[in-house]
Scaffold this motif. Structure first.
Motif, PDB file in Angstrom:
ATOM      1  N   LYS A  34      25.616  48.867 129.010  1.00 56.46           N
ATOM      2  CA  LYS A  34      24.447  48.197 128.457  1.00 56.46           C
ATOM      3  C   LYS A  34      24.923  47.135 127.471  1.00 56.46           C
ATOM      4  CE  LYS A  34      20.299  49.233 125.776  1.00 56.46           C
ATOM      5  NZ  LYS A  34      19.285  48.510 126.467  1.00 56.46           N
ATOM      6  N   HIS A  35      24.409  45.932 127.636  1.00 52.32           N
ATOM      7  CA  HIS A  35      24.747  44.828 126.747  1.00 52.32           C
ATOM      8  C   HIS A  35      23.748  44.820 125.598  1.00 52.32           C
ATOM      9  CE1 HIS A  35      27.534  42.901 129.667  1.00 52.32           C
ATOM     10  NE2 HIS A  35      26.819  43.634 130.497  1.00 52.32           N
ATOM     11  N   THR A  36      24.245  44.889 124.364  1.00 51.69           N
ATOM     12  CA  THR A  36      23.354  44.942 123.212  1.00 51.69           C
ATOM     13  C   THR A  36      23.618  43.752 122.295  1.00 51.69           C
ATOM     14  OG1 THR A  36      24.886  46.325 121.986  1.00 51.69           O
ATOM     15  CG2 THR A  36      23.189  47.444 123.241  1.00 51.69           C
ATOM     16  N   LYS A  37      22.559  43.260 121.687  1.00 51.62           N
ATOM     17  CA  LYS A  37      22.680  42.204 120.687  1.00 51.62           C
ATOM     18  C   LYS A  37      22.949  42.845 119.339  1.00 51.62           C
ATOM     19  CE  LYS A  37      19.936  38.313 122.218  1.00 51.62           C
ATOM     20  NZ  LYS A  37      18.792  37.474 121.857  1.00 51.62           N
ATOM     21  N   VAL A  74      23.537  47.622 113.666  1.00 50.44           N
ATOM     22  CA  VAL A  74      23.941  47.784 115.052  1.00 50.44           C
ATOM     23  C   VAL A  74      24.917  46.673 115.413  1.00 50.44           C
ATOM     24  CG1 VAL A  74      23.121  47.809 117.442  1.00 50.44           C
ATOM     25  CG2 VAL A  74      21.739  48.843 115.631  1.00 50.44           C
ATOM     26  N   GLU A  75      26.082  47.072 115.943  1.00 50.84           N
ATOM     27  CA  GLU A  75      27.041  46.074 116.401  1.00 50.84           C
ATOM     28  C   GLU A  75      26.667  45.628 117.802  1.00 50.84           C
ATOM     29  OE1 GLU A  75      31.149  46.980 116.133  1.00 50.84           O
ATOM     30  OE2 GLU A  75      30.945  47.988 114.211  1.00 50.84           O
ATOM     31  N   GLY A  76      26.992  44.388 118.126  1.00 47.86           N
ATOM     32  CA  GLY A  76      26.738  43.888 119.460  1.00 47.86           C
ATOM     33  C   GLY A  76      27.897  44.218 120.384  1.00 47.86           C
ATOM     34  N   GLY A  77      27.691  44.023 121.668  1.00 46.90           N
ATOM     35  CA  GLY A  77      28.757  44.236 122.634  1.00 46.90           C
ATOM     36  C   GLY A  77      28.272  45.064 123.810  1.00 46.90           C
TER      37      GLY A  77
END
Length: 105
Positions: free
Chosen positions: A43-46, A53-56
């Motif tokens: 899952k790609h998260t902002k 919350v870290e992105g990646g």
């Protein structure tokens, strides 16, 4: 009485994880279950600095339909169907259909 409960060891019968085993973590509505290390997706998260919350790209377990799993029978090392048996005192137990052994040991 439910045929599959939380904590049961199950084997996947169809899909990309066919043949893999895992433990049922939770049972969701609409006949879906969460099984550990099964149906893992990326899952790609902002990033969200306000929420910390870290992105990646993170790997996350998704639910699988209950019809795509079978309870694992350690006596035969295969998936097995489950039946409900009523004892003399009126208590219901789950048993494997192939050898009539109790599931909840």
């Amino acid at each position: 009485m439910q045929r599959i409960k939380q904590g049961d060891e199950v084997i996947v019968t169809t899909g990309k994880d066919k043949g893999r085993r895992g433990k049922v973590m939770s049972i969701l509505k609409n006949d879906r279950v969460m099984v550990e290390n099964i149906n893992v997706v990326k899952k790609h998260t902002k990033p969200n600095p306000m929420a910390g919350v870290e992105g990646g790209i993170i790997e996350k377990e998704m639910s699988i339909h209950i019809s795509n799993i079978m309870p694992f029978n350690p006596a035969s090392n295969k998936g097995d169907r489950i039946g409900i048996k009523t004892l003399e005192d009126g208590k219901k137990i789950r048993v494997f259909k192939s050898n009539n052994e109790n599931v909840d040991v």
